[in-house]
Design an enzyme around this catalytic site. Sequence first.
Site, PDB file in Angstrom:
ATOM      1  N   ALA A  16       0.700  -1.366   0.093  1.00  0.00           N
ATOM      2  CA  ALA A  16      -0.152   0.059  -0.173  1.00  0.00           C
ATOM      3  C   ALA A  16       0.862   1.312   0.009  1.00  0.00           C
ATOM      4  CB  ALA A  16      -1.142   0.041   1.204  1.00  0.00           C
ATOM      5  N   GLY A  21      -2.578   0.336  -4.228  1.00  0.00           N
ATOM      6  CA  GLY A  21      -2.857   0.170  -2.729  1.00  0.00           C
ATOM      7  C   GLY A  21      -2.868   1.609  -1.962  1.00  0.00           C
ATOM      8  N   SER A 144      -5.949  -9.905 -12.469  1.00  0.00           N
ATOM      9  CA  SER A 144      -5.463  -9.185 -13.662  1.00  0.00           C
ATOM     10  C   SER A 144      -5.968  -9.808 -14.949  1.00  0.00           C
ATOM     11  CB  SER A 144      -4.010  -9.099 -13.630  1.00  0.00           C
ATOM     12  OG  SER A 144      -3.448  -8.741 -15.165  1.00  0.00           O
ATOM     13  N   TYR A 169       3.611 -14.738 -14.948  1.00  0.00           N
ATOM     14  CA  TYR A 169       2.647 -13.829 -14.368  1.00  0.00           C
ATOM     15  C   TYR A 169       1.365 -13.942 -14.707  1.00  0.00           C
ATOM     16  CZ  TYR A 169       0.607  -9.275 -13.456  1.00  0.00           C
ATOM     17  OH  TYR A 169      -0.032  -8.159 -12.870  1.00  0.00           O
TER      18      TYR A 169
END
Length: 298
Positions: A16, A21, A144, A169
């Site tokens: 974050a 974030g 994603s 990924y």
Amino acid sequence: MEIRKVKGMKIIITGANSGIGYEAAKFLARHGAHIVLAVRSEEKGRYAVQSIEKEHQGASVSTMKLDLSDLASVKRFSDAYQERFDQLGILINNAGVMAPPYQKTKDGFELQFGANHLGHFALTGQLLPLLKATPSARVVTLSSIAHRGASIDFNNLDGSKGYNKMKFYGQSKLANLLFAKELDNRLKKAEINVISLACHPGIASTNLFKLGGERMQSFLKTLLQAFFQSPEMGVLPTLYAATEPTLKGGEYIGPDGRGNRKGNPHIEVPAKEVYNEATMKKLWDVSEELTGVVYDFS
């Protein structure tokens, strides 16, 4: 966007100190929640805390060290959090690494699968007692659009039989999505008053593209800013998943624009083959075996 009351709520957001974030932390702190920024760099975390406090006087924000690529760090974080707090209203599994050169975590996992999925799997499991102790708690896990076309190669999770950074990924982001759905299924089966959701930001211009040891070229950053959405827009699916009162659990939230790359948040339906029950169960079993974290749904 309608939001449920978060004033006084304890919220953890991983990764974050910047990007999605950080934007989520700012918004939720402004609405009165106490935010714990779970970050790898305590220096960057403190800077993010100072920035939020400067922008929103009276914001309740703190930082705690968490390295998702190190299961011992995950355990230290969860133990330390449970010593300080007795509730956890929202856990936002946001942190991620994208397309680095081949690397392994401290525990010998391929970095993207290890940090993006296994680290969050372990963290959520270890914090589950506090989630169960908090009325109507939520777990929000970021996936994603890279999950599309991806698969889980259970025979090469560590990348020792070959490594393609974007393929791995996509695998890690598919794992995030399947974990969020399977977690919600198991929570509902156990009749636990906690819901799990997944979301994704579309393609947002954040420093995710800097992670993994390779800095994004300046022209690429300019391109991202021109054609894709800002972090302020990219955070909306996360905030929707965390605060929309009508969500029941198991939903996947993303932008409503073309290709789900940008736009306002809405409920997105993954392709039919994505939520494969056998794959979800196997991923769960493998994740428990690799992390040593077994969820208590009693």
